[in-house]
Design an enzyme around this catalytic site. Structure first.
Site, PDB file in Angstrom:
ATOM      1  N   GLY A  42      40.358  49.851 -17.808  1.00 54.33           N
ATOM      2  CA  GLY A  42      38.999  50.334 -17.636  1.00 54.33           C
ATOM      3  C   GLY A  42      38.922  51.231 -16.420  1.00 54.33           C
ATOM      4  O   GLY A  42      39.755  51.141 -15.504  1.00 54.33           O
ATOM      5  N   SER A  95      43.157  58.627 -13.631  1.00 57.94           N
ATOM      6  CA  SER A  95      43.013  57.847 -14.862  1.00 57.94           C
ATOM      7  C   SER A  95      43.372  58.669 -16.097  1.00 57.94           C
ATOM      8  O   SER A  95      43.080  59.871 -16.168  1.00 57.94           O
ATOM      9  CB  SER A  95      41.561  57.378 -15.001  1.00 57.94           C
ATOM     10  N   ASP A  97      41.902  58.654 -18.715  1.00 55.88           N
ATOM     11  CA  ASP A  97      40.651  59.046 -19.355  1.00 55.88           C
ATOM     12  C   ASP A  97      39.904  60.119 -18.581  1.00 55.88           C
ATOM     13  O   ASP A  97      38.745  60.433 -18.888  1.00 55.88           O
ATOM     14  CB  ASP A  97      39.738  57.823 -19.519  1.00 55.88           C
ATOM     15  N   HIS A 116      34.416  53.527 -18.589  1.00 55.45           N
ATOM     16  CA  HIS A 116      35.060  53.188 -19.858  1.00 55.45           C
ATOM     17  C   HIS A 116      35.690  51.807 -19.723  1.00 55.45           C
ATOM     18  O   HIS A 116      36.364  51.510 -18.712  1.00 55.45           O
ATOM     19  CB  HIS A 116      36.142  54.202 -20.207  1.00 55.45           C
ATOM     20  N   HIS A 118      37.250  48.261 -22.362  1.00 57.28           N
ATOM     21  CA  HIS A 118      37.600  47.762 -23.697  1.00 57.28           C
ATOM     22  C   HIS A 118      37.016  46.358 -23.854  1.00 57.28           C
ATOM     23  O   HIS A 118      37.662  45.464 -24.387  1.00 57.28           O
ATOM     24  CB  HIS A 118      39.117  47.715 -23.878  1.00 57.28           C
ATOM     25  N   ASP A 141      14.927  47.852 -23.707  1.00 54.76           N
ATOM     26  CA  ASP A 141      14.797  48.161 -22.269  1.00 54.76           C
ATOM     27  C   ASP A 141      15.870  49.156 -21.815  1.00 54.76           C
ATOM     28  O   ASP A 141      15.580  50.217 -21.271  1.00 54.76           O
ATOM     29  CB  ASP A 141      14.962  46.881 -21.445  1.00 54.76           C
ATOM     30  N   HIS A 181      38.202  52.278 -30.494  1.00 53.42           N
ATOM     31  CA  HIS A 181      38.672  52.400 -29.106  1.00 53.42           C
ATOM     32  C   HIS A 181      37.875  51.479 -28.187  1.00 53.42           C
ATOM     33  O   HIS A 181      38.394  50.492 -27.702  1.00 53.42           O
ATOM     34  CB  HIS A 181      38.552  53.864 -28.669  1.00 53.42           C
ATOM     35  N   TYR A 235       9.782  48.847 -14.306  1.00 54.36           N
ATOM     36  CA  TYR A 235      10.505  47.619 -13.945  1.00 54.36           C
ATOM     37  C   TYR A 235      11.235  47.733 -12.604  1.00 54.36           C
ATOM     38  O   TYR A 235      11.741  48.805 -12.242  1.00 54.36           O
ATOM     39  CB  TYR A 235      11.551  47.315 -15.021  1.00 54.36           C
TER      40      TYR A 235
HETATM   41  O1  LIG Z   1      42.070  53.420 -23.327  1.00 53.24           O
HETATM   42  C1  LIG Z   1      42.966  53.665 -22.537  1.00 53.24           C
HETATM   43  C2  LIG Z   1      44.332  53.939 -22.998  1.00 53.24           C
HETATM   44  O2  LIG Z   1      44.319  54.032 -24.412  1.00 53.24           O
HETATM   45  C3  LIG Z   1      42.667  53.692 -21.071  1.00 53.24           C
HETATM   46  O3  LIG Z   1      41.278  53.430 -20.921  1.00 53.24           O
HETATM   47  C4  LIG Z   1      43.413  52.637 -20.270  1.00 53.24           C
HETATM   48  O4  LIG Z   1      43.245  51.434 -20.814  1.00 53.24           O
HETATM   49  C5  LIG Z   1      43.011  52.709 -18.816  1.00 53.24           C
HETATM   50  O5  LIG Z   1      43.719  53.769 -18.362  1.00 53.24           O
HETATM   51  P1  LIG Z   1      43.774  54.208 -16.805  1.00 53.24           P
HETATM   52  O6  LIG Z   1      42.349  54.465 -16.344  1.00 53.24           O
HETATM   53  O7  LIG Z   1      44.393  53.051 -16.006  1.00 53.24           O
HETATM   54  O8  LIG Z   1      44.638  55.443 -16.829  1.00 53.24           O
END
Ligand SMILES: O=C(CO)[C@@H](O)[C@H](O)COP(=O)(O)O
Length: 238
Positions: A42, A95, A97, A116, A118, A141, A181, A235
């Protein structure tokens, strides 16, 4: 003489980058605290606006380095990138992402933070490609309606970012479930995006549990609009 990669930026922006490094480093600790991640799965970023370039083209983003344990994410470990995803300052690669975060900032100028994860329940809804229906007042909300699903997209180019922007540009929701994802969330700053990620997982779990017991009852759009307006504008401590 050592090269200062931020030398070209105004002093006020350099000071803000230093502050945002601390903010983003601290907010990463919220992801395991709220059980939104396992291992390093994340990431959190925040935009820093260039005070002299109004169109946002010279803004930068601060994000975690890729694959680093959350307990090692200090302010100094954070990475600074352009909104093209190019590294400006950092001792490790940003990252994986970063392109998705950067594309979102480029195409949604009001967005100041991106997250982001999971997280389990939200990612389970993403795996089914089903939006989370707005059947809780808490959803009205925070999300102003259902939490939408974004298209299937493979990491590595702008496709995840494009899917985030296409989906959220036509929704009040600060969260999108990228198919197969997981959730990406946005906010006026990184803290708001982290809150959206926490609330997204909470309602994903609650609606899932509800669906085990029967069919959830819908909330009328008029009530959703009223709840959203109150929560967003009245709020809490203003
Ligand atoms: O979804 C993914 C990889 O598929 C990424 O979100 C990793 O799970 C986290 O990546 P880093 O931020 O550590 O590069």
């Amino acid at each position: 003489m050592s090269h200062d990669p931020l030398a070209a930026y105004p002093d006020s922006m350099r000071e803000e980058i230093a502050r945002v490094r601390r903010v983003v480093a601290d907010l990463h600790a919220e992801l395991p605290r709220y059980e939104l991640v396992v291992w390093t799965a994340g990431n959190v970023s925040q935009r820093v606006r260039h005070p002299e370039v109004a169109d946002g083209s010279a803004d930068v983003l601060v994000i975690k380095p890729s694959g680093v344990s959350y307990e090692d994410l200090t302010p100094e470990a954070m990475v600074v990138c352009t909104l093209d995803g190019e590294l400006i300052e950092g001792t490790r690669a940003p990252s994986s992402d970063t392109a998705a975060h950067a594309y979102t900032y480029q195409h949604m100028p009001e967005v100041g933070g991106v997250v982001h994860t999971h997280s389990t329940y939200a990612t389970a809804w993403a795996a089914r490609g089903e939006e989370i229906p707005c059947v809780l007042t808490m959803m009205a909300d925070e999300f102003g309606g259902p939490i939408p699903v974004g298209p299937f997209a493979i990491i590595g180019d702008d496709s995840i970012g494009r899917g985030i922007v296409e989906t959220l540009s036509t929704s009040r929701s600060p969260a999108v479930l990228m198919q197969n994802h997981g959730p990406f969330t946005i906010g006026r700053d990184a803290r708001a995006a982290v809150k959206a990620a926490v609330m997204c997982e909470e309602v994903a779990r609650t609606v899932h549990v509800c669906r085990q017991l029967g069919d959830p009852l819908p909330i009328g759009q008029r009530h959703i609009d009223s709840l959203y307006d109150r929560y967003q504008n009245v709020y809490g401590q203003k």
